[in-house]
Design a protein around this motif. Structure first.
Motif, mmCIF file in Angstrom:
data_model
loop_
_atom_site.group_PDB
_atom_site.id
_atom_site.type_symbol
_atom_site.label_atom_id
_atom_site.label_comp_id
_atom_site.label_asym_id
_atom_site.label_seq_id
_atom_site.Cartn_x
_atom_site.Cartn_y
_atom_site.Cartn_z
ATOM 1 N N ALA A 118 109.513 -20.445 -17.964
ATOM 2 C CA ALA A 118 108.256 -21.186 -17.767
ATOM 3 C C ALA A 118 108.103 -22.214 -18.961
ATOM 4 O O ALA A 118 107.969 -23.448 -18.863
ATOM 5 N N LEU A 119 108.584 -21.728 -20.267
ATOM 6 C CA LEU A 119 108.782 -22.860 -21.342
ATOM 7 C C LEU A 119 109.441 -23.878 -20.867
ATOM 8 O O LEU A 119 109.231 -25.124 -21.265
ATOM 9 N N LEU A 120 110.889 -23.877 -20.400
ATOM 10 C CA LEU A 120 111.447 -24.967 -19.977
ATOM 11 C C LEU A 120 111.008 -25.774 -19.099
ATOM 12 O O LEU A 120 110.920 -27.230 -19.157
ATOM 13 N N GLN A 121 110.073 -25.249 -18.223
ATOM 14 C CA GLN A 121 109.538 -26.188 -17.127
ATOM 15 C C GLN A 121 108.401 -26.850 -17.593
ATOM 16 O O GLN A 121 107.914 -27.740 -16.836
ATOM 17 N N CYS A 122 107.966 -26.700 -18.800
ATOM 18 C CA CYS A 122 106.610 -27.039 -19.269
ATOM 19 C C CYS A 122 106.696 -27.856 -20.412
ATOM 20 O O CYS A 122 105.972 -28.497 -21.218
ATOM 21 N N LYS A 123 107.913 -27.857 -20.873
ATOM 22 C CA LYS A 123 108.205 -28.426 -22.479
ATOM 23 C C LYS A 123 107.763 -29.859 -22.840
ATOM 24 O O LYS A 123 107.318 -30.416 -23.806
ATOM 25 N N ALA A 142 98.310 -18.560 -26.788
ATOM 26 C CA ALA A 142 98.042 -18.983 -25.390
ATOM 27 C C ALA A 142 99.119 -18.426 -24.564
ATOM 28 O O ALA A 142 100.204 -18.246 -25.118
ATOM 29 N N ALA A 143 99.117 -18.554 -23.226
ATOM 30 C CA ALA A 143 100.177 -18.011 -22.537
ATOM 31 C C ALA A 143 100.306 -19.051 -21.386
ATOM 32 O O ALA A 143 99.568 -19.786 -21.155
ATOM 33 N N ILE A 144 101.334 -19.098 -20.869
ATOM 34 C CA ILE A 144 101.688 -19.915 -19.652
ATOM 35 C C ILE A 144 101.844 -19.143 -18.446
ATOM 36 O O ILE A 144 102.867 -18.116 -18.559
ATOM 37 N N ALA A 145 101.229 -18.961 -17.351
ATOM 38 C CA ALA A 145 101.049 -18.025 -16.401
ATOM 39 C C ALA A 145 100.495 -18.628 -15.175
ATOM 40 O O ALA A 145 99.968 -19.540 -15.095
ATOM 41 N N SER A 146 100.141 -17.858 -14.264
ATOM 42 C CA SER A 146 99.636 -18.185 -12.954
ATOM 43 C C SER A 146 98.130 -18.182 -13.182
ATOM 44 O O SER A 146 97.628 -17.485 -14.010
ATOM 45 N N LYS A 147 97.623 -18.615 -12.123
ATOM 46 C CA LYS A 147 95.952 -18.594 -11.903
ATOM 47 C C LYS A 147 95.525 -17.091 -11.654
ATOM 48 O O LYS A 147 94.623 -16.491 -12.083
ATOM 49 N N ILE A 179 94.930 -23.795 -30.332
ATOM 50 C CA ILE A 179 95.846 -22.994 -30.052
ATOM 51 C C ILE A 179 96.970 -23.247 -30.970
ATOM 52 O O ILE A 179 97.603 -24.630 -31.118
ATOM 53 N N LYS A 180 97.522 -22.369 -31.734
ATOM 54 C CA LYS A 180 98.843 -22.482 -32.382
ATOM 55 C C LYS A 180 100.254 -22.114 -32.154
ATOM 56 O O LYS A 180 101.022 -22.558 -32.419
ATOM 57 N N GLU A 181 99.963 -21.047 -31.131
ATOM 58 C CA GLU A 181 101.412 -20.685 -30.413
ATOM 59 C C GLU A 181 101.129 -20.316 -28.969
ATOM 60 O O GLU A 181 100.093 -19.906 -28.609
ATOM 61 N N VAL A 182 102.170 -20.711 -28.383
ATOM 62 C CA VAL A 182 102.341 -20.386 -27.023
ATOM 63 C C VAL A 182 103.339 -19.317 -26.494
ATOM 64 O O VAL A 182 104.622 -19.795 -26.980
ATOM 65 N N TYR A 183 102.981 -18.385 -25.709
ATOM 66 C CA TYR A 183 103.987 -17.271 -25.615
ATOM 67 C C TYR A 183 104.389 -17.328 -23.995
ATOM 68 O O TYR A 183 103.432 -17.549 -23.303
ATOM 69 N N PRO A 216 102.156 -31.278 -30.756
ATOM 70 C CA PRO A 216 103.389 -31.025 -31.791
ATOM 71 C C PRO A 216 102.938 -29.811 -32.678
ATOM 72 O O PRO A 216 103.814 -29.195 -33.427
ATOM 73 N N HIS A 217 101.624 -29.462 -32.841
ATOM 74 C CA HIS A 217 101.119 -28.332 -33.857
ATOM 75 C C HIS A 217 101.360 -27.034 -33.023
ATOM 76 O O HIS A 217 101.165 -25.918 -33.796
ATOM 77 N N ILE A 218 101.724 -27.068 -31.705
ATOM 78 C CA ILE A 218 102.033 -25.786 -31.229
ATOM 79 C C ILE A 218 103.404 -25.129 -31.285
ATOM 80 O O ILE A 218 104.157 -25.881 -30.803
ATOM 81 N N LYS A 219 103.385 -23.943 -31.544
ATOM 82 C CA LYS A 219 104.775 -23.518 -31.534
ATOM 83 C C LYS A 219 105.287 -22.510 -30.217
ATOM 84 O O LYS A 219 104.238 -21.867 -29.800
#
Length: 275
Positions: free
Chosen positions: A108-113, A146-151, A99-103, A120-123
């Motif tokens: 959600a990004l704040l809660q998982c940073k 990749a995405a951050i989301a629910s199951k 994975i190179k990027e996570v949208y 560190p390679h993931i943007k």
């Protein structure tokens, strides 16, 4: 009776999960990409009711939503607390090293940073919605993204979960409110919580006096949030949630505050979901 429920996001989002849970799946979902659109559809009667997130135990209050409820005189008719579990997901056949990027949504990004400090390679890239990002990965068969989301989103869009519960604080809960353009029709015996809004004089002890009234009327304060009055610099409106055992106690508090404060407004009377 099937209701049309406006949500911010698409099916698979946390708002979608709340709508299904609160209304026992008996709903038609009106997908909106912003909370402004959610409110517009409610006001125009395209939808019967809306679900709006108000606060999160990690990220705090969602102030623009308080402002929308106030500005458009919406009424809170209920609330729902959802345990938010963020999961990292991608198109099948990949590992996290690929994975190179996570949208995802900024919240959600704040809660998982903290999780991504080990990668560190993931943007990290802010996006409109958690589930919408998952859908885009599936539709376009995106690799290295990749995405951050629910199951639920992973199940709906056929994505593979690379890491579960990646939020910094595992006890991560969001409070959602159910809003309409009219008041609730609950019997007074069922009402155990209320949301109010008011403005106080800019002088010493004015807010303390209000809090004393709430205490004397046997109200338990569960939330207080200030919001600037845009049209009046350095003046603030206070948004307060109170719980109570007897509706008559709340009625007494309302009658006193209506005299004491400026611009007193009841935003909603509903069941306390924490009981």
């Amino acid at each position: 009776m099937v209701k049309t429920v406006s949500i911010q996001g698409i099916k698979g989002s946390f708002h979608h999960i709340v709508a299904k849970t609160y209304f026992d799946n008996d709903v038609e979902i009106d997908e909106c990409m912003s909370f402004d659109a959610v409110v517009d559809n409610l006001i125009s009667k395209k939808s019967d009711v809306a679900v709006m997130a108000l606060e999160n135990t990690i990220a705090g209050s969602i102030l623009p939503n308080y402002a929308l409820i106030d500005k458009f005189n919406l009424h809170i008719i209920g609330e729902h607390y959802l345990d938010i579990q963020h999961n990292l997901m991608a198109y099948p056949g990949q590992k996290i090293e690929d994975i190179k990027e996570v949208y995802s949504h900024p919240m959600a990004l704040l809660q998982c940073k903290i999780f991504f400090k080990d990668y560190p390679h993931i943007k990290l890239v802010e996006d409109k919605d958690t589930a919408e990002t998952a859908e885009r990965i599936k539709t376009n068969q995106l690799m290295g993204v990749a995405a951050i989301a629910s199951k639920t989103a992973a199940e709906i869009f056929g994505l593979e979960i690379l890491a579960e519960s990646i939020q910094t604080i595992k006890e991560n809960e969001t409070r959602f409110v159910i809003v309409k353009t009219q008041n609730s029709v609950l019997d007074e015996s069922e009402i155990t919580k209320a949301s109010i809004r008011f403005v106080v004089e800019h002088k010493r002890g004015s807010l303390a006096s209000v809090l004393n009234v709430l205490s004397d009327c046997r109200m338990s304060l569960t939330k207080i949030q200030s919001l600037p009055k845009i049209e009046t610099p350095w003046k603030y409106a206070f948004f307060v949630d109170v719980t109570f055992l007897k509706y008559s106690n709340f009625e007494k508090a309302k009658s006193i505050l209506d005299i004491m404060v400026k611009e007193f407004k009841v935003l909603g009377e509903y069941k306390n979901a924490k009981l």
